[in-house]
Design an enzyme around this catalytic site. Structure first.
Site, mmCIF file in Angstrom:
data_model
loop_
_atom_site.group_PDB
_atom_site.id
_atom_site.type_symbol
_atom_site.label_atom_id
_atom_site.label_comp_id
_atom_site.label_asym_id
_atom_site.label_seq_id
_atom_site.Cartn_x
_atom_site.Cartn_y
_atom_site.Cartn_z
ATOM 1 N N LEU A 1 9.211 -1.851 4.940
ATOM 2 C CA LEU A 1 8.454 -1.090 5.928
ATOM 3 C C LEU A 1 8.839 -1.475 7.353
ATOM 4 O O LEU A 1 8.764 -2.650 7.730
ATOM 5 C CB LEU A 1 6.953 -1.307 5.710
ATOM 6 C CG LEU A 1 6.007 -0.543 6.646
ATOM 7 C CD1 LEU A 1 6.166 0.961 6.440
ATOM 8 C CD2 LEU A 1 4.565 -0.987 6.415
ATOM 9 N N ASP A 2 9.256 -0.482 8.143
ATOM 10 C CA ASP A 2 9.579 -0.642 9.567
ATOM 11 C C ASP A 2 10.660 -1.677 9.832
ATOM 12 O O ASP A 2 10.726 -2.253 10.911
ATOM 13 C CB ASP A 2 8.310 -0.998 10.363
ATOM 14 C CG ASP A 2 7.310 0.133 10.388
ATOM 15 O OD1 ASP A 2 7.740 1.294 10.342
ATOM 16 O OD2 ASP A 2 6.096 -0.143 10.454
ATOM 17 N N GLU A 3 11.519 -1.937 8.852
ATOM 18 C CA GLU A 3 12.580 -2.920 9.040
ATOM 19 C C GLU A 3 13.964 -2.341 8.776
ATOM 20 O O GLU A 3 14.922 -3.080 8.605
ATOM 21 C CB GLU A 3 12.330 -4.138 8.143
ATOM 22 C CG GLU A 3 11.081 -4.922 8.524
ATOM 23 C CD GLU A 3 10.924 -6.208 7.732
ATOM 24 O OE1 GLU A 3 11.902 -6.617 7.069
ATOM 25 O OE2 GLU A 3 9.842 -6.808 7.791
#
Length: 292
Positions: free
Chosen positions: A236-238
């Site tokens: 997530l979000d990486e």
């Protein structure tokens, strides 16, 4: 009706080559384009180590009657690069990529993309907007873009709603943009979708996660706010970052002012990321990108 995009170039191809660096790559690619009656109009390259490091190249060339010549050029590329670890893709720059948009209630990024598309600023078509809310339905349809409402499945299991979205997207799009789509996409969804997904979020992460990030930032007294656009992965979000930007703020800015200025940065960063992806300027390498 959308205006014709000046970024769509008739009889122009974009060739991406990447792999291990070694002498002769530039010469081989240039010779290939020349013998296929192409004329190079843009050339970018990057090597992180000239002695066997990772090498990346983006070449745009003009070739009359490109569509008819592409099969022969592709066959020549396969022969020329056979036996090396160099991977390649070639795209016709007159053909717009099909971009679907997923959205929720916040519409600033959604409407900005639709507006830029109508002006011809983005070399894409938009076959659909899918949202888990109906608040933007009429605005989307006013741009002549089909709108589909797929409510999010209540609870942690989103498989039913994701299955409905996949039915709409499968085979119909070349990439997907999350224009402040406030749902987490599962690994299963991403694997079945099989096209790149681009996201936008405020750059406070992971400092101010969860709800009301601008209030948390105001309480903390931040001096910079910004936004990040990246490819979506299982983490997530990486995922690999495409673009980022920031603006300075002060103690005098209210929470609503921070949010308003943050929305401006989000629009700019997302539109640049979409444009660069549509122009084949972004090469993914591990968990980062090379952007030419």
């Amino acid at each position: 009706m959308a205006a014709h995009s000046p970024h769509l170039l008739p009889d122009h191809a974009c060739l991406i080559v990447h792999g291990s660096d070694r002498p002769g790559i530039v010469a081989a690619v240039s010779a290939l384009i020349t013998r296929n009656q192409g004329n190079i109009v843009a050339f970018d390259q990057y090597s992180d180590d000239p002695t066997g490091g990772a090498y990346f190249q983006r070449v745009v060339f003009h070739r009359p009657d490109l569509a008819a010549a592409l099969p022969a050029i592709e066959a020549d590329l396969a022969r020329t690069l056979e036996g090396s670890d160099l991977a390649w893709t070639i795209t016709d720059q007159s053909v717009p990529k099909r971009m679907a948009i997923l959205a929720s209630k916040q519409d600033h990024c959604l409407l900005d993309l639709l507006w830029r598309h109508r002006r011809g600023d983005l070399p894409v078509t938009i076959p659909m907007v899918v949202s888990n809310h109906t608040t933007a339905a009429e605005d989307v349809r006013s741009f002549g873009v089909p709108f589909f409402h797929v409510p999010s499945t209540p609870g942690p299991d989103k498989s039913a709603s994701e299955a409905e979205i996949l039915k709409l997207l499968a085979g119909n799009v070349d990439f997907v943009v999350l224009a402040r789509y406030m749902q987490i996409l599962s690994s299963d969804f991403l694997q079945k979708l099989e096209v790149p997904v681009i996201n936008i979020h405020h750059s406070f992460l992971p400092a101010f996660i969860g709800a009301e990030p601008y209030k948390k930032a105001k309480d903390r007294g931040v001096k910079l706010i910004g936004a990040t656009s990246h490819y979506v992965t299982d983490d997530l979000d990486e995922g690999p970052i495409i673009d980022q930007d920031t603006i300075r703020v002060t103690h005098a800015d209210s929470v609503s002012e921070l949010a308003r200025r943050g929305a401006d940065v989000e629009r700019q960063v997302l539109s640049r990321a979409v444009l660069w992806h549509a122009q084949d300027r972004v090469i993914r390498h591990g968990n980062h990108t090379i952007v030419f």
